[in-house]
Scaffold this motif. Sequence first.
Motif, mmCIF file in Angstrom:
data_model
loop_
_atom_site.group_PDB
_atom_site.id
_atom_site.type_symbol
_atom_site.label_atom_id
_atom_site.label_comp_id
_atom_site.label_asym_id
_atom_site.label_seq_id
_atom_site.Cartn_x
_atom_site.Cartn_y
_atom_site.Cartn_z
ATOM 1 N N GLU A 18 3.672 -0.463 -1.477
ATOM 2 C CA GLU A 18 4.349 0.845 -1.472
ATOM 3 C C GLU A 18 4.165 1.625 -2.770
ATOM 4 N N ALA A 71 2.519 4.334 12.545
ATOM 5 C CA ALA A 71 1.231 4.214 11.836
ATOM 6 C C ALA A 71 1.387 4.220 10.323
ATOM 7 N N GLN A 72 2.289 5.094 9.828
ATOM 8 C CA GLN A 72 2.390 5.218 8.361
ATOM 9 C C GLN A 72 2.864 3.925 7.684
ATOM 10 N N ASP A 73 3.496 3.017 8.472
ATOM 11 C CA ASP A 73 3.972 1.754 7.871
ATOM 12 C C ASP A 73 2.829 0.869 7.391
ATOM 13 N N ALA A 127 0.590 1.759 5.525
ATOM 14 C CA ALA A 127 0.272 2.109 4.135
ATOM 15 C C ALA A 127 1.019 1.229 3.132
ATOM 16 N N TYR A 128 2.141 0.601 3.550
ATOM 17 C CA TYR A 128 2.918 -0.234 2.609
ATOM 18 C C TYR A 128 2.027 -1.214 1.846
ATOM 19 N N ASP A 146 -5.442 1.849 4.700
ATOM 20 C CA ASP A 146 -5.671 3.285 4.833
ATOM 21 C C ASP A 146 -5.302 3.706 6.262
ATOM 22 N N VAL A 147 -4.188 4.388 6.405
ATOM 23 C CA VAL A 147 -3.672 4.729 7.729
ATOM 24 C C VAL A 147 -4.659 5.594 8.496
ATOM 25 N N GLU A 148 -5.170 6.604 7.823
ATOM 26 C CA GLU A 148 -6.082 7.530 8.478
ATOM 27 C C GLU A 148 -7.317 6.802 9.032
ATOM 28 N N ASP A 172 -5.824 4.216 11.972
ATOM 29 C CA ASP A 172 -5.075 4.702 13.135
ATOM 30 C C ASP A 172 -6.034 5.394 14.118
ATOM 31 N N ARG A 184 -4.902 1.481 16.414
ATOM 32 C CA ARG A 184 -3.907 2.185 17.233
ATOM 33 C C ARG A 184 -3.671 1.403 18.533
ATOM 34 N N ARG A 186 1.743 4.082 18.331
ATOM 35 C CA ARG A 186 1.980 3.241 17.151
ATOM 36 C C ARG A 186 0.716 2.468 16.755
#
Length: 910
Positions: free
Chosen positions: A483, A592-594, A596-597, A601-603, A606, A612, A618
Amino acid sequence: MACAASAAGAEATALLFRRPAPSSIAGRGRLAVSRRTRHRNLRTGAQPPQKSTPSANYRSRVNIQRDKAGASSDDEHQQKSEDENGLPNIQLEDLVGMIQNTEKNILLLNQARLHALERADKILKEKEALQRKINILEIKLSETGAQSEFSSEGKSDAKAQEFGVLKEENTLRKDDINFLKAKLIEISETEERLFKLEKERALLDASLRELECAFIAAQSDMLKLGPMQHDAWWEKVENLEELLESTANQVEHASLILDDYHDFQDKIDKLEASLGATNISEFCLYFVDLLEKRVKTIEERFQACNREMHSQIELYEHSIVEFHDTLSKLIKESEKKSMEHYAEGMPSEFWSRIYLLIDGWSLEKKISHSDANKLREMAWKRDNRLREAYLSSRGMAERELIDSFLKMALPGTSSGLHIVHIAAEMAPVAKVGGLADVISGLGKALQKKGHLVEIILPKYDCMQHNQINNLKVLDVVVQSYFEGNTFANKIWSGTVEGLPVYFIEPQHPGKFFWRAQYYGEHDDFKRFSYFSRVALEFLYKSGKKVDIIHCHDWQTAFVAPLYWDVYANLGFNSARICFTCHNFEYQGTAPAQDLAYCGLDVEHLDRPDRMRDNSHGRINVVKGAIVYSNIVTTVSPTYAQEVRSEGGRGLQDTLKIHSKKFVGILNGIDTDTWNPSTDRFLKVQYNANDLYGKSANKAALRQQLKMSSEHTSQPLVGCITRLVPQKGVHLIRHAIYKTAELGGQFVLLGSSPVPNIQREFEGIADQFQNNNNIRLILKYDDALSHMIFAASDMFIVPSMFEPCGLTQMIAMRYGSVPIVRKTGGLNDSVFDFDDETIPMELRNGFTFLKADEQGFDSALERAFNYYHRKPEGWKQLVQKDMKIDFSWDTSASQYEDIYQRAAARARAAT
Ligand SMILES: Nc1ncnc2c1ncn2[C@@H]1O[C@H](COP(=O)(O)OP(=O)(O)O)[C@@H](O)[C@H]1O
């Protein structure tokens, strides 16, 4: 006091005959002399003389009058008369003459008395003045009434003479006082001595207690060493006990003497008090003398006693030292022997220990990465030189041991693989279900095949710490990203079941593994993504050249994308990733953003072809692991088939896309842990050829659970499971009633994370509380699970779906015939007894297909029938089941094969 000056002659005569006169000055002088004599006697211990008597005083007065009247008398005669009658016996003429003389004398005496009284008054005044100047003794003297003695008679001589006598007497009393003072000093010295002796006694008592403690410690040390040199030791212990007893007697003796001292002390105190009250008393002087003697005698006795006690204690201490020497020698010998035995008999534990040692040095930067790799390889190949160096390292400093190891570090190659499992469970240290059994079972099997296997686990607060050997924290901190920050992590190492294990303890404020449970926390996604990241960071920082990183289930599925998207870019890319899904029901989905913790790389991820989820927006970690791993496995061939369709829970398409790397390998069981012939949880161990122990365990369990023991042949049905829908909860509930209906006994051991299911089963347990054929134990209990496997005749697993299932295999190993639904791994391990399409030798249980009560009933009824009607056939079935090989051997070989191929491809790529 003086008589009245005007007293008549008759009165004077009467006075003369009726009353003994008070002491005269001469009398006082005699008293003083007698006191001096007494004083001397006191010093020499002689008896004091008698006090002067009234008759003696009388004699002295008559003699004075005779002298004055010039009359002579016969002393002897008078003495005799006095002695006979107590009064003078005198002739009449003499008496008349005497009376006349006496009258004259009386006149003279009256005159003289008047005169003397005047003089005496003056003397008294002067004496009083003088007395004020006399020291403390004279004041005390005046208090005792000495003054009255001085003034009682008006017959004192001249003032000068009287002063002389007074001075003399005062001098004598001063002597007396000084003597008593000296005595008091002696008494206080004695007190001091007593105090010292008491202190000494306390010290002796303390040292005796220490010796007793040392003795007890020595005894317990000795017990640890078992029967070695038992007789010789006991002889020594007996000698020591004798010594101890005699020393204790001495101390007791000394205590008695000290008690004596205390009595004396009391007496001295009383005497001092009486001295204060009565001033200087002859009585005290006498007693002081006596006391002094007794104190001296006691002192001598005490010293003698002390000397003896000291010599006994010295002897005892000497023996204790000798005893400890022998003991430590034996301990060393025994440890050395057990280490040797270890090295030969328990190679995995021994080599894992050496391996962890080398790893620790490497992580703590005490040796270089390349040296560490060489030494690891030697440990991995179980090089005897390492073993010898380690065994002879006792007492060596760490640096010396490192140097001796480094001397042996030679380059070498191995056909074995370096495999690291990153998992959330491991039996028996952190077990929730079958995953835990797989990690230790597969790990041990691969280790046996010559591979270097390591495990990385979270350091849970609730894990079974007593199942870890040599648990220690390494002097290294691994910093890891989470994080947007970096957090420190402590690394612990230890061996479990002979495997080297690292435990990660995050220093994160979220206290991720301090939750008193393994799963079920609101932030599980965060907890395990954090753990996956640190595990890789740790491997990366350790500089190890790993061949296979094997992650399991959604909790460590993050490892696959993290490895290829983060660490491979850092050059840590020698390894290939294997992912095993033990249950497709749990896939680890989150917004999806979780992702990143943990630094993913979410982008980038996902996307439908990456992480995905296939049916909603999700992200899905299990999908990510399928996509990113080099090898994907599940736990049985049938389940692998099932998940390619409906059983895949939405991941069937992904699995189809990645089908080339996807395989189902049936789990094995750890046949060391699950072995009825060695199982320490059982009442009686047994094997396929001797089934007596099985019925003994059945009787013991019935007794333990307070169940009916009336009919030994009454079949006992067991069930051990997590109570979740997957396990066919409705069929388990039905089985309880059906078994009761068929006249059998039923024992369920299980707990549920689902509150209504737990409540429902609690209700059933209450309902059968007074039925001595049904027991529901709604908790997790490893020991009891072993007993149920051993005691039961049949074992039910009516699962809706079952990726593999271990309990049916364990049940068979313990001679309990499985009744299961034909699904997943159950279908790969249990073959129906009546199915003629299956070779007879493979038929080992009773199965049903339809997940309903009728389906279950048909299987249970067939089993009951066979059990009752064909006891001999049943026994053979039991024996056959017990002999089936469910070990990890075959399955581990399959894993070994796919690992090898992946590693070879990796080598080819580099
Ligand atoms: N209540 C319990 N007490 C003790 N052991 C249990 C309990 N419930 C399950 N187990 C053990 O957990 C393991 C279950 O493994 P498995 O059959 O693969 O089921 P799952 O992994 O789905 O729970 C077995 O070793 C079983 O003995």
